[in-house]
Design a protein around this motif. Structure first.
Motif, mmCIF file in Angstrom:
data_model
loop_
_atom_site.group_PDB
_atom_site.id
_atom_site.type_symbol
_atom_site.label_atom_id
_atom_site.label_comp_id
_atom_site.label_asym_id
_atom_site.label_seq_id
_atom_site.Cartn_x
_atom_site.Cartn_y
_atom_site.Cartn_z
ATOM 1 N N THR A 150 28.621 21.183 -7.906
ATOM 2 C CA THR A 150 28.359 20.038 -7.444
ATOM 3 C C THR A 150 26.975 19.584 -7.961
ATOM 4 O OG1 THR A 150 29.762 20.431 -5.426
ATOM 5 C CG2 THR A 150 27.772 18.750 -5.479
ATOM 6 N N ILE A 151 26.144 20.545 -8.079
ATOM 7 C CA ILE A 151 24.594 20.074 -8.565
ATOM 8 C C ILE A 151 24.952 19.727 -9.885
ATOM 9 C CG2 ILE A 151 22.405 21.131 -8.889
ATOM 10 C CD1 ILE A 151 22.713 23.026 -6.722
ATOM 11 N N TYR A 152 25.662 20.380 -10.810
ATOM 12 C CA TYR A 152 25.792 20.114 -12.073
ATOM 13 C C TYR A 152 26.581 18.819 -12.486
ATOM 14 C CZ TYR A 152 27.819 19.936 -16.843
ATOM 15 O OH TYR A 152 28.012 19.666 -18.154
ATOM 16 N N ALA A 153 27.322 18.290 -11.491
ATOM 17 C CA ALA A 153 28.038 16.974 -11.668
ATOM 18 C C ALA A 153 27.042 16.016 -11.226
ATOM 19 C CB ALA A 153 29.317 16.914 -10.825
ATOM 20 N N GLU A 154 26.154 16.170 -10.216
ATOM 21 C CA GLU A 154 25.417 14.832 -9.638
ATOM 22 C C GLU A 154 24.093 14.986 -10.284
ATOM 23 O OE1 GLU A 154 27.749 15.152 -5.129
ATOM 24 O OE2 GLU A 154 25.581 15.696 -5.489
ATOM 25 N N GLU A 155 23.662 16.016 -10.576
ATOM 26 C CA GLU A 155 22.082 16.185 -10.984
ATOM 27 C C GLU A 155 22.034 16.555 -12.465
ATOM 28 O OE1 GLU A 155 19.754 18.018 -7.781
ATOM 29 O OE2 GLU A 155 21.539 18.052 -6.716
ATOM 30 N N GLY A 156 22.999 17.159 -12.873
ATOM 31 C CA GLY A 156 22.855 17.626 -14.537
ATOM 32 C C GLY A 156 22.453 19.078 -14.435
ATOM 33 N N LEU A 157 22.622 19.538 -15.527
ATOM 34 C CA LEU A 157 22.407 21.089 -16.040
ATOM 35 C C LEU A 157 20.922 21.619 -15.699
ATOM 36 C CD1 LEU A 157 23.629 23.669 -16.857
ATOM 37 C CD2 LEU A 157 22.699 23.066 -19.135
ATOM 38 N N LEU A 158 19.964 20.815 -16.183
ATOM 39 C CA LEU A 158 18.718 21.216 -15.876
ATOM 40 C C LEU A 158 18.249 21.271 -14.228
ATOM 41 C CD1 LEU A 158 16.874 19.241 -18.699
ATOM 42 C CD2 LEU A 158 17.408 21.436 -18.543
ATOM 43 N N SER A 159 19.186 20.609 -13.339
ATOM 44 C CA SER A 159 18.668 20.608 -12.048
ATOM 45 C C SER A 159 18.982 22.031 -11.458
ATOM 46 C CB SER A 159 19.500 19.748 -11.109
ATOM 47 O OG SER A 159 19.412 18.623 -11.543
ATOM 48 N N LEU A 160 19.716 22.791 -11.964
ATOM 49 C CA LEU A 160 19.813 24.253 -11.701
ATOM 50 C C LEU A 160 18.383 24.926 -12.170
ATOM 51 C CD1 LEU A 160 23.434 24.725 -13.013
ATOM 52 C CD2 LEU A 160 22.440 24.961 -10.553
ATOM 53 N N TRP A 161 17.680 24.271 -12.748
ATOM 54 C CA TRP A 161 16.347 25.137 -12.977
ATOM 55 C C TRP A 161 15.314 24.292 -12.240
ATOM 56 C CZ3 TRP A 161 19.955 26.383 -16.037
ATOM 57 C CH2 TRP A 161 19.983 27.763 -16.768
ATOM 58 N N ARG A 162 15.579 23.438 -11.443
ATOM 59 C CA ARG A 162 14.734 22.480 -10.723
ATOM 60 C C ARG A 162 13.527 23.234 -9.838
ATOM 61 N NH1 ARG A 162 16.086 17.703 -6.129
ATOM 62 N NH2 ARG A 162 16.914 16.626 -8.069
#
Length: 342
Positions: free
Chosen positions: A95-107
């Motif tokens: 969900t985070i990847y689809a809605e916010e992009g891969l870099l959001s996992l390093w927010r």
């Protein structure tokens, strides 16, 4: 027969390079060498602690993002969370990847990295100094496990207090809606100080100390206990000579055991850190308003049950085991390498 030198319990037991003999028996030149050696070892301690913390933080940041999102979600996780934003680790990551992009996992990675380096340097330096002091304190010298626990607890609590403002910023950057809230860590600090005062930078400090003290004490104690057994089994002089997989396994096990004991306080800390910031996180479900540890505990159990205190436990255990093992293992290896080089 020549007298065999006793085996050092840890490399930290000789941090200051001082002999147990009376100082008057030393030559002046030897004291100069020992003083230089002491400063070198302290520098190696800080460098190894900071480097291992930086590497560990980068590798574990996605799990930290998942953990924080789970902790702040009031809606249920798992099969019961049919209409919840996040339900499990895999679904949340997708969900985070689809809605916010891969870099959001390093927010929140930048302030988290600053936090980790400062925390790693201060924690290991304070711990090593306390361990040296305990060697010269009769009661602590005779109770090594308690001494290790106490040194780790004080070191972790002190490092947590030093880095708390950065931790508050990191949590809010992870928690906030996309294109809402703070645009950078520096602006976050300025805004918090302006709108909430210094107190805002230390939200959740009490619950954090309650959590970190026993957790870090347990981490160091379990790790040292495992280390002594491993050193005897592999017949080596110190932990730095143990296989890397063994250091990782010992650290991971220590991290899992200690984190499980104090996890609810970590959840409460995160919920306290976003108080006054709820307007910037409306896309992730309901928000809880609470202004103290007891009230936050009561509301969590009342609305989500006792299981609510353990939300985010899965990514936390994965992260804690992986992060603690990597952190301790890297620290010992880097310290050992620096000692050999010098």
């Amino acid at each position: 027969m020549a007298k065999t030198a006793p085996k050092a319990d840890d490399h930290d037991t000789d941090l200051d390079g001082e002999s147990e003999e009376h100082p008057a028996a030393e030559e002046p030149e030897e004291w100069v060498v020992k003083a230089a050696d002491s400063k070198t070892k302290q520098f190696h301690t800080m460098l190894a602690g900071g480097t291992s913390a930086a590497i560990t933080r980068f590798a574990s940041q996605p799990l930290d993002v998942l953990k924080v999102r789970f902790q702040l979600q009031l809606e249920p996780l798992g099969p019961k969370g049919t209409h919840s934003k996040y339900r499990n680790v895999v679904q949340a990551a997708r969900t985070i990847y689809a809605e916010e992009g891969l870099l959001s996992l390093w927010r929140g990675h930048n302030p988290a990295q600053v936090l980790s380096i400062i925390y790693g340097v201060s924690q290991f330096w304070i711990y090593e100094r306390l361990r040296y002091i305990s060697k010269n304190t009769p009661f602590l010298k005779d109770h090594k496990n308690f001494s290790t626990f106490l040194s780790g607890a004080i070191a972790g609590s002190t490092a947590t207090t030093i880095t708390m403002p950065v931790d508050v910023v990191r949590t809010r950057l992870i928690a906030q809606d996309v294109n809402k809230g703070y645009t950078s860590a520096s602006k976050a600090i300025v805004t918090i100080l302006r709108e909430e005062g210094v107190r805002g930078c230390y939200r959740g400090l009490t619950s954090s100390i309650i959590q970190i003290g026993p957790m870090m004490g347990s981490n160091f104690m379990f790790y040292r206990l495992f280390s002594r057994s491993a050193e005897e089994y592999f017949q080596v002089d110190n932990r730095g000579q143990l296989p890397s997989w063994m250091l990782l396994a010992m650290g991971s096990t220590a991290g899992l055991l200690s984190k499980t004991l104090v996890y609810p306080f970590d959840l409460i800390k995160k919920r306290l850190q976003i108080q006054g910031f709820q307007k910037n996180r409306t896309a992730y479900g309901a928000n809880m308003s609470c202004w103290g540890i007891i009230q936050c505990f009561q509301l969590t159990v009342q609305k989500e049950g006792v299981r609510g205190l353990y939300k985010g436990m899965t990514p936390t255990l994965i992260k804690s085991g992986w992060m603690t093992g990597l952190h301790f293992g890297l620290y010992d290896k880097i310290f050992s390498i620096l000692q050999k080089i010098s």
